[in-house]
Structures are given as C-alpha cells and as structure tokens.
Design a protein around this motif. Structure first.
Motif, PDB file in Angstrom:
ATOM      1  N   VAL A 135       0.832  -1.198   0.000  1.00 56.58           N
ATOM      2  CA  VAL A 135       0.000   0.000   0.000  1.00 56.58           C
ATOM      3  C   VAL A 135       0.870   1.253   0.000  1.00 56.58           C
ATOM      4  CG1 VAL A 135      -1.762   1.300   1.256  1.00 56.58           C
ATOM      5  CG2 VAL A 135      -1.872  -1.208   1.170  1.00 56.58           C
ATOM      6  N   GLN A 136       0.575   2.132  -0.933  1.00 60.97           N
ATOM      7  CA  GLN A 136       1.278   3.417  -1.024  1.00 60.97           C
ATOM      8  C   GLN A 136       0.529   4.523  -0.293  1.00 60.97           C
ATOM      9  OE1 GLN A 136       2.616   4.389  -4.957  1.00 60.97           O
ATOM     10  NE2 GLN A 136       2.905   6.560  -4.504  1.00 60.97           N
ATOM     11  N   ASP A 137      -0.797   4.398  -0.197  1.00 60.61           N
ATOM     12  CA  ASP A 137      -1.593   5.437   0.454  1.00 60.61           C
ATOM     13  C   ASP A 137      -2.857   4.809   1.020  1.00 60.61           C
ATOM     14  OD1 ASP A 137      -3.061   7.649   1.251  1.00 60.61           O
ATOM     15  OD2 ASP A 137      -2.513   8.851  -0.498  1.00 60.61           O
ATOM     16  N   TYR A 138      -2.995   4.822   2.350  1.00 61.02           N
ATOM     17  CA  TYR A 138      -4.161   4.244   3.005  1.00 61.02           C
ATOM     18  C   TYR A 138      -5.424   5.080   2.807  1.00 61.02           C
ATOM     19  CZ  TYR A 138      -1.158   1.080   5.816  1.00 61.02           C
ATOM     20  OH  TYR A 138      -0.295   0.113   6.239  1.00 61.02           O
ATOM     21  N   ARG A 139      -5.268   6.295   2.341  1.00 58.48           N
ATOM     22  CA  ARG A 139      -6.411   7.207   2.258  1.00 58.48           C
ATOM     23  C   ARG A 139      -6.855   7.486   0.824  1.00 58.48           C
ATOM     24  NH1 ARG A 139      -3.768   8.311   6.933  1.00 58.48           N
ATOM     25  NH2 ARG A 139      -5.091   8.713   8.760  1.00 58.48           N
ATOM     26  N   ARG A 140      -6.356   6.709  -0.105  1.00 57.47           N
ATOM     27  CA  ARG A 140      -6.798   6.801  -1.493  1.00 57.47           C
ATOM     28  C   ARG A 140      -7.143   5.408  -2.000  1.00 57.47           C
ATOM     29  NH1 ARG A 140      -3.769   7.756  -5.500  1.00 57.47           N
ATOM     30  NH2 ARG A 140      -1.718   7.520  -4.490  1.00 57.47           N
ATOM     31  N   VAL A 141      -8.051   5.379  -2.973  1.00 57.81           N
ATOM     32  CA  VAL A 141      -8.418   4.142  -3.642  1.00 57.81           C
ATOM     33  C   VAL A 141      -7.634   4.052  -4.946  1.00 57.81           C
ATOM     34  CG1 VAL A 141     -10.356   3.008  -4.831  1.00 57.81           C
ATOM     35  CG2 VAL A 141     -10.698   4.068  -2.595  1.00 57.81           C
ATOM     36  N   GLU A 179       4.415   7.519   1.762  1.00 60.99           N
ATOM     37  CA  GLU A 179       4.973   8.787   2.244  1.00 60.99           C
ATOM     38  C   GLU A 179       5.923   8.590   3.411  1.00 60.99           C
ATOM     39  OE1 GLU A 179       3.538  13.048   4.222  1.00 60.99           O
ATOM     40  OE2 GLU A 179       2.097  11.434   3.880  1.00 60.99           O
ATOM     41  N   TRP A 180       5.586   7.664   4.324  1.00 68.62           N
ATOM     42  CA  TRP A 180       6.459   7.455   5.477  1.00 68.62           C
ATOM     43  C   TRP A 180       7.834   6.957   5.027  1.00 68.62           C
ATOM     44  CZ3 TRP A 180       2.261   3.992   8.158  1.00 68.62           C
ATOM     45  CH2 TRP A 180       1.159   4.781   8.488  1.00 68.62           C
ATOM     46  N   ALA A 181       7.848   6.042   4.063  1.00 69.54           N
ATOM     47  CA  ALA A 181       9.117   5.512   3.567  1.00 69.54           C
ATOM     48  C   ALA A 181       9.875   6.561   2.759  1.00 69.54           C
ATOM     49  CB  ALA A 181       8.872   4.262   2.720  1.00 69.54           C
ATOM     50  N   ARG A 190      12.207  11.067  12.289  1.00 66.14           N
ATOM     51  CA  ARG A 190      10.887  10.637  12.787  1.00 66.14           C
ATOM     52  C   ARG A 190      10.371   9.455  11.978  1.00 66.14           C
ATOM     53  NH1 ARG A 190       5.781  12.131  14.942  1.00 66.14           N
ATOM     54  NH2 ARG A 190       4.040  11.505  13.579  1.00 66.14           N
ATOM     55  N   TYR A 191      10.483   9.544  10.668  1.00 67.50           N
ATOM     56  CA  TYR A 191       9.936   8.494   9.808  1.00 67.50           C
ATOM     57  C   TYR A 191      10.903   7.328   9.641  1.00 67.50           C
ATOM     58  CZ  TYR A 191       6.091  11.631   9.097  1.00 67.50           C
ATOM     59  OH  TYR A 191       5.007  12.443   9.326  1.00 67.50           O
ATOM     60  N   ARG A 192      12.168   7.570   9.771  1.00 67.48           N
ATOM     61  CA  ARG A 192      13.112   6.445   9.813  1.00 67.48           C
ATOM     62  C   ARG A 192      12.759   5.526  10.976  1.00 67.48           C
ATOM     63  NH1 ARG A 192      18.456   5.864   7.679  1.00 67.48           N
ATOM     64  NH2 ARG A 192      19.722   4.333   8.815  1.00 67.48           N
ATOM     65  N   GLN A 241       8.298  -3.959   0.079  1.00 67.02           N
ATOM     66  CA  GLN A 241       7.326  -3.922   1.176  1.00 67.02           C
ATOM     67  C   GLN A 241       8.113  -3.805   2.483  1.00 67.02           C
ATOM     68  OE1 GLN A 241       5.416  -7.566  -0.371  1.00 67.02           O
ATOM     69  NE2 GLN A 241       3.448  -6.612   0.112  1.00 67.02           N
ATOM     70  N   TRP A 242       8.094  -2.612   3.050  1.00 70.15           N
ATOM     71  CA  TRP A 242       8.903  -2.333   4.234  1.00 70.15           C
ATOM     72  C   TRP A 242       8.096  -2.591   5.508  1.00 70.15           C
ATOM     73  CZ3 TRP A 242      12.226   2.748   3.555  1.00 70.15           C
ATOM     74  CH2 TRP A 242      13.061   2.582   2.442  1.00 70.15           C
TER      75      TRP A 242
END
Length: 644
Positions: A135-141, A179-181, A190-192, A241-242
């Motif tokens: 998943v690249q974005d949980y808030r988009r389809v 985005e986090w990756a 923070r995101y690392r 897939q991280w």
C-alpha cells in the motif's frame, strides 16, 4: 482523558457525546492494558493520544453510520447469525470499478450474500505490488477503481441491501513508495523510526538465523539494502514492502487513525493482513508474539470507542495452538479480533477429498482449541491465496500416516502429477530445502471439473460438481462466516491466460483469480448447466442454514468418530437444537448404521428439507452427499452457546 475527549466533542449533540464517553469508560482499560504490554511507561501518553484520534474521527462520523453503531450495540452477534454468507473478490475482476460492483449488488443478494470482502483496493505502488498488498496510500483508492467517495457510496448501497463491506488493512508493512518511507529515505529521523533499519548486517544476520522465508522464489531473505537509507531495512515479503516498526508507539497511532478513517467510509469489517508478523523478537520466527495480541486489543478498543459497528478479522495463517490467540484467550479473551480464518478446515477438506478419508480431518478438528463464544471463524473452500499443506506430523501420526509423505502426496495430487488424480493445479513456491510445494488453482479445477470437461467425461463432471457442493456444505456446516471465493458458485475454471498480463506473469496464483465472465454467470438461469447446479445448490444450502439455530457461530462444531473411514460426522449442540452432519468424502455409496448417529427419533435432513430416508437400519449417502440431520438428541443434555 475524559475531559480532553469532552472538549473535542463539545459541539456534538448531547446524546452522541454521552454515548462516546460511555464507550470510552468501557474500553479505556482494554486500550491502556494493551498498550502497556507493548510500550510500558510510554503507554498512558500513547493511550491518551489514541483517545484524541478516536474523538476527532467520531466528530466526522456520518449520521447513518452513527445509527449503525447503535444497531450493532444492541445486536452484537450480528456476524454470528446462521444467515451470514461471505463473498470475496477483486473489485476490478467482479465489477470493473467500485461503481460497477454496486451495480452487481443484486447478484450478490440473489446468492444470499451478507458480507462482501473486496480484495486490496487502497492505492498500491505500481506493479509489482503483491496483488495490492504493497500500500502506497491508506487514504486513497486505486485510481482505476474510483475514489474514496465512490467507496463510501458503494458501502451505502451494500448496507441498504443488508451487505456489510469488508476491506483489507495491511498492518505489517507499507510500500517503499509510501509517504512514510519516502520521508525516511529523505533523512527525516521521525519516519526512519517507523521502520526497522540497521547500518550493517550484524543484527539482520542474527534475526535471519530463525526467520523462515515467506517467498523463497520471489524474495529470499528478510532484509534489503537501501542506498537512500544507507541501511538494511526489514522486508519480510518483498524488497519493496517495508515492515513497520510496531515497537514505536507512533506507528500504532498512525494505524489507529487509518482504522477510524476507513470506518467512517462505511467499512464494517477490516481484515487485518499479515497480523502475525507485527512484533519482532530476536531468537524467534517473529510471528505470533504476545505483543501482537496486546496491540490488536488496543487497536480494537480505539475502534469500539469511535465506531462500534466495526469488526476485526485476523488474517493469521498459523497453527491451531497459535490461532486461538487472535480471537483472544486468557486476559485477552474476546478482546482481540472478532473473526479469524479457519485455514486448517480448508486444508483438511482438500486433504480428505484426495485421500477419500475423514480420519485426519477429524483428528485435526478435535485438536483445534475452542474459540471465545463471542467470536466466529471465517470458513472457506478457497481464497485468493495458494494452498499450503499445513498438515502436522502429529496429526498424521495419530492416524498412522507419515506427515511428510502425505504433504508430498497432496502436492502431487493437486498438481495433477499423482496417477489417477482428478485435479489440475499449479505448484507455487517450491522450496527444495523444506520440500514445501504449495498449490494454485480454482476450486472447480482442483475438484476435477476442468479435467472432466477437457476429456468430455460426463460422469467425471458430475462427480466434480458433487465434490464442489460437498466441500461448500462442509464449510457451511462448520459454523462461523462461510466465505465463497468469486466464481466458485459457478464452477469457474483455471484462467489459462493468467500469465499474459506482465504484472502477473511471475505469480501463478492469478490462475485462480479470473475476471468474472458475466455471460457465463447468466447460465445459472439455465437448468441442466453446471452453473445452474452449483449456484442453486449453494443457494439452497445457504437458505437451509439460515433457519437452523444450531448454525449460530457461538456454537462449536464437534468432530465425532467417523462412522466409516470415508464419512465425516460432526455435531452442533445449541439449546434449541442439536444438529448432526454427515459428509460422504468419496465417489462411492456409503451406508451408515443408524445406531452410530447420536440422534433419536425420526430423522429429518434439514439440507434437503425432508425426512431422512432409512433402509434396514442404515442411512445411504450417495457419492459426495451431505446430510444435516435433526431429531431427538437421545437424552443428551444440550450445551448452551458458551459451551458450559
């Protein structure tokens, strides 16, 4: 905690505000204790922030979903009802788009579906993406399917017809492009911290000593070097897939917000994907760790506060002793997931059909631990994934079989290599080191229909249809939420063009993920066709099941001694009804002595809706026939749904 929530909810109607605060008082202990097990002294601050997430999302919750929350609170066992029937499919392969799925809702209701699981549809990375599980974005389809508004519209259409929408939520990992990756690779500490990153191979090598490989062909090893990160990142499934670092409370809070957001789109069940892998512990296989269950309890508590209509289903393909923990045992009893997959039943049904023998299936079911009475199994003949032959050496030895030899037999049989096999499947992910050879294929092709049609053998085709119905009868009769994989209700065969799509060419699981041929589906209206036999045979069983109190999911199915080696016998004891089920797992007539059926009086076959015929003190089970029998319990006391 209450003051902060009340502040966020200050503009809400008084009754909604009071309901939220009442739910918060009820579930706060579960939230806090779950987080304490994972985060220790950091838990109170994380729990307070989680309440803030729930309150903010509660303010956004649409009015019709707030009404659904109230209905679910007064009907908490809605997903345990005998009338439940699940259906699983890929949205694009069933309806083309989310709007197209909505247009096909009538087909689902015709079959009796009350629960629709759409496979991964949240925006993934470009292919390859593990079938959408990167998943690249949980808030988009996915753009080709529609928008988040389209998803909410679909949920509303389904809900109006009594169908609950089920979506996947991938918890263990995100795509490298998420985005986090991206921000982690850009150097944001923070995101690392959202990922497991190591500067050299020392720690990865220590973990690798006890880690199994999930995809040995696709992605050997569990760590991948990333130049931008300047480190080795944990990648259980694929290099792109991280794995998320759930040791970090920030990850829990991010996913809690995602849960609440999806609930507000009208999703009623979240399938928690790869949940077994969340917590990493050196010296273990990094699956089924206690913190997984504690964190799921905490996540569920957030959902119960914000959107009590939402249920959790654990995608945990693990051994029976580990599986019960995903529904909650001990201090977590009934507080983790509401549903979990009964993978063992699927594996053992196919095993018993190949062996024409019920003894291993009976043994495996008897060793299965009981679940909390407020939960349910998800039972199925096939799913989107391959079939791994999870037959334990212990269970095999109990019936005098060699476990390794039986697993080899099943791989040979369902790949069509075994002499006399009726099946046509494909070997998936052969691991020479372990001998593991999993199988891909549609239920119809594995049950012999493809071979029978290719060989123009009407008798073999008839047996294949009976096998398919028998397998579904076992699943329907076991209790829980029975799930039908798209096309199995029509007998769809392996997709011989599965490799033509470059995005799928390396993954033969797409052989059993064909597009829905709606012209073929129309044949369900033509008597004498395979499609008519299967669709209406399944529908009749669904209707019969809906009227049987003993099929309530709170009741456990008991595996009884097989009256004959080729006949499975189970019993379900409810205060209102005792039901004994007999299943002929062979292509031969089976005569069951009446005295071996633990029911007195005149027997009625509830599946056929008529008295059960008896002759000379025996019951005849023609090839692959199922009997769901009621009668007199014979003086045996019935148990209540809790099994007390």
């Amino acid at each position: 905690m209450l003051d902060r929530a009340a502040e966020v909810l200050a503009g809400e109607p008084e009754h909604d505000r009071e309901l939220f605060l009442a739910r918060l008082r009820r579930h706060w202990p579960d939230l806090l204790s779950g987080l304490e097990a994972a985060y220790g002294d950091a838990a109170p601050a994380a729990a307070a922030r989680a309440v803030d997430v729930a309150a903010r999302r509660a303010v956004e919750r649409p009015a019709d979903l707030r009404l659904l929350d109230l209905r679910r609170l007064v009907d908490p066992d809605w997903f345990q009802a005998p009338s439940m029937l699940g259906y699983a499919c890929y949205a694009d392969r069933f309806g083309g788009t989310l709007a197209g799925v909505a247009e096909r809702a009538g087909y689902l209701r015709e079959l009796g579906v009350t629960y629709l699981h759409l496979m991964p549809l949240l925006a993934p990375r470009p292919a390859p993406n593990d079938g959408g599980y990167a998943v690249q974005d949980y808030r988009r389809v996915r753009e080709d399917l529609g928008t988040m508004d389209d998803l909410a519209d679909l949920a509303a259409v389904l809900r109006a017809q009594g169908v609950s929408l089920v979506l996947d939520l991938v918890l263990n990992h995100v795509a490298r492009e998420h985005e986090w990756a991206v921000r982690a690779r850009a150097g944001e500490e923070r995101y690392r911290g959202y990922f497991h990153v190591h500067p050299d191979r020392a720690v990865p090598d220590a973990f690798e000593r006890t880690l199994p490989e999930v995809f040995p062909d696709f992605a050997p090893g569990s760590f991948t070097w990333d130049d931008d990160l300047r480190g080795w990142v944990w990648t259980t499934f694929n290099a792109w897939q991280w794995d998320l670092d759930w040791h970090n409370p920030e990850v829990f809070l991010e996913l809690a917000d995602v849960v609440c957001h999806l609930a507000n789109q009208g999703v009623e069940v979240l399938r928690l994907d790869a949940i077994a892998f969340l917590w990493k512990r050196l010296g273990t296989d990094c699956q089924n760790q206690p913190e997984v269950h504690a964190l799921t309890q905490a996540l569920r508590a957030v959902a119960r506060v914000q959107a009590p209509a939402l249920a959790f289903k654990a995608e945990a393909i693990v051994g029976p002793d580990d599986l019960a923990h995903y529904l909650g045992v001990g201090r977590h009893a009934g507080k983790v997931s509401d549903l979990a997959y009964h993978n063992t039943l699927m594996v053992q049904v196919w095993s018993s059909l190949a062996a024409r023998d019920a003894r291993l299936l009976t043994t495996a079911l008897r060793r299965f631990p009981p679940k909390p009475p407020t939960t349910a199994w998800g039972t199925y003949v096939r799913c989107h994934d391959d079939i791994g032959w999870a037959v334990s050496d212990e269970d095999a030895a109990a019936v005098g079989w060699d476990g390794a030899a039986h697993r080899r037999f099943l791989s040979d049989f369902y790949s069509g290599e075994f002499p006399g096999s009726f099946a046509r499947g494909l070997v998936f992910q052969h691991n020479p080191a372990t001998g593991d050879r999993r199988i891909s294929g549609t239920a119809a092709s594995l049950a012999g229909l493809e071979r029978a049609l290719d060989e123009d053998d009407p008798h073999a085709a008839e047996l294949a249809v009976r096998r398919l119905l028998l397998a579904h009868h076992v699943v329907l009769g076991h209790g829980g939420v029975p799930l039908v994989w798209m096309g199995d209700e029509l007998g769809l065969l392996n997709d011989r063009d599965w490799a033509q799509d470059p995005a799928h060419a390396g993954d033969n699981r797409w052989v059993h993920r064909p597009r829905m041929p709606w012209d073929v589906a129309e044949r369900r209206h033509r008597e004498g066709t395979v499609e008519h036999r299967l669709f209406h045979g399944l529908r009749a069983a669904v209707r019969a099941r809906a009227g049987l109190p003993a099929m309530h999911a709170s009741v456990e199915a008991e595996a009884l001694d097989p009256p004959l080696p080729g006949v499975l016998m189970t019993r379900r004891r409810h205060p209102e009804q005792t039901l004994v089920c007999l299943y002929n797992l062979t292509e031969h007539d089976q005569w069951v002595p009446r005295g071996l059926v633990p029911l007195g009086g005149a027997l009625r076959d509830e599946l056929a809706g008529q008295p059960a015929g008896e002759a000379d003190g025996t019951l005849l089970l023609t090839p692959y026939r199922a009997l769901w029998l009621t009668g007199d319990a014979g003086g045996e006391p019935a148990r209540d749904p809790a099994g007390t």
